[in-house]
Design an enzyme around this catalytic site. Structure first.
Site, PDB file in Angstrom:
ATOM      1  N   SER A  97       0.833  -1.202   0.000  1.00 16.24           N
ATOM      2  CA  SER A  97       0.000   0.000   0.000  1.00 16.24           C
ATOM      3  C   SER A  97       0.866   1.251   0.000  1.00 16.24           C
ATOM      4  O   SER A  97       0.400   2.334  -0.369  1.00 16.24           O
ATOM      5  CB  SER A  97      -0.925   0.006   1.216  1.00 16.24           C
ATOM      6  OG  SER A  97      -0.171  -0.033   2.423  1.00 16.24           O
ATOM      7  N   HIS A 131      -4.273  13.364   1.646  1.00 15.58           N
ATOM      8  CA  HIS A 131      -3.599  13.170   0.369  1.00 15.58           C
ATOM      9  C   HIS A 131      -3.996  14.258  -0.616  1.00 15.58           C
ATOM     10  O   HIS A 131      -4.920  15.034  -0.371  1.00 15.58           O
ATOM     11  CB  HIS A 131      -3.940  11.794  -0.223  1.00 15.58           C
ATOM     12  CG  HIS A 131      -3.148  10.676   0.361  1.00 15.58           C
ATOM     13  ND1 HIS A 131      -3.536  10.020   1.503  1.00 15.58           N
ATOM     14  CD2 HIS A 131      -1.978  10.102  -0.025  1.00 15.58           C
ATOM     15  CE1 HIS A 131      -2.649   9.087   1.796  1.00 15.58           C
ATOM     16  NE2 HIS A 131      -1.687   9.117   0.885  1.00 15.58           N
ATOM     17  N   LYS A 135      -5.963  11.807  -5.708  1.00 14.50           N
ATOM     18  CA  LYS A 135      -6.013  10.422  -5.223  1.00 14.50           C
ATOM     19  C   LYS A 135      -7.452   9.928  -5.306  1.00 14.50           C
ATOM     20  O   LYS A 135      -8.370  10.561  -4.776  1.00 14.50           O
ATOM     21  CB  LYS A 135      -5.493  10.323  -3.789  1.00 14.50           C
ATOM     22  CG  LYS A 135      -5.428   8.883  -3.304  1.00 14.50           C
ATOM     23  CD  LYS A 135      -4.588   8.754  -2.058  1.00 14.50           C
ATOM     24  CE  LYS A 135      -4.505   7.301  -1.602  1.00 14.50           C
ATOM     25  NZ  LYS A 135      -3.928   6.424  -2.638  1.00 14.50           N
TER      26      LYS A 135
END
Length: 234
Positions: A97, A131, A135
């Site tokens: 991840s 983020h 994203k």
């Protein structure tokens, strides 16, 4: 080493720069929605594509005996299928991840803290991740990995919940802010104090470097691996 980049967005471009500096050749650059390419020219492939094509990219590599590193998140409904295909083809595969060396150390720190806090019922755990606005998935794959590290080591939680609270569910708040590479914060809060650990990425270089190091490590190996194997931690 000849590297194929499956997904040539901002991360792919950063990986390209680092790979070339480390003496590698980029022999293939595949746009996120391109499925017509010859993967056999590569010694290893690095997939940072999008969720709906990641499994096809990984399958193409494994079917052609090309080791593959995947950092795409949001496709994990097919993860077990990728593992089964890798075992069937006797291939080599790493999914992470997050490939940042610092984040993978943070994962282990998070697990250790979760074990230490598991008997202290007065502390409630929560998580926040931030983020960039491009994203596509929320929460991030990194946040999910952190949540699993807590859930597997703390009996007070049996799952996680996005942007909400429920009994025995670890709450995760996901924020999207322009030009933020990635920030993850885990908080233990009681009536008397707060314990916080966090990881703040300053740029994409750390993610890209980790992916290139993983691709260097996996060549010549057979099996399904993690970044713990690459870094010999955990």
């Amino acid at each position: 080493m000849n590297i194929a980049l499956l997904g040539y967005g901002r991360m792919g471009q950063t990986i390209e720069q680092i790979a070339i500096k480390r003496g590698h050749n980029i022999v293939l650059k595949v746009d996120k929605d391109d499925t017509d390419y010859d993967i056999t020219k590569a010694d290893v492939a690095i997939d940072f594509s999008i969720p709906n094509v990641a499994f096809n990219n990984i399958s193409n590599c494994l079917n052609n005996n090309v080791p593959v590193i995947s950092g795409t998140t949001g496709w994990l409904d097919n993860y077990d299928n990728a593992v089964a295909l890798c075992e069937e083809k006797k291939g080599a595969f790493i999914y992470a991840s997050n490939f940042s060396l610092g984040v993978n150390i943070f994962f282990e720190l998070n697990k250790t803290l979760a074990k230490m806090m598991s008997t202290l019922e007065q502390y409630n755990v929560s998580m926040e991740e931030i983020h960039h606005t491009k994203k596509l998935d929320a929460p991030s794959g990194t946040a999910i990995t952190l949540a699993e590290g807590i859930i597997n080591n703390n009996p007070h939680y049996d799952g996680w919940m996005l942007d909400d609270k429920a009994d025995k569910k670890l709450p995760i708040v996901a924020k999207r802010i322009e030009d933020v590479p990635g920030t993850h914060t885990v908080t233990y809060q009681s009536e008397v104090d707060t314990i916080t650990i966090d990881h703040v990425a300053h740029n994409r270089q750390g993610f890209a470097l980790g992916a290139v190091i993983a691709s260097e490590w996996i060549v010549g190996k057979t099996g399904v691996f993690t970044m713990n194997d690459v870094l010999n931690i955990g």
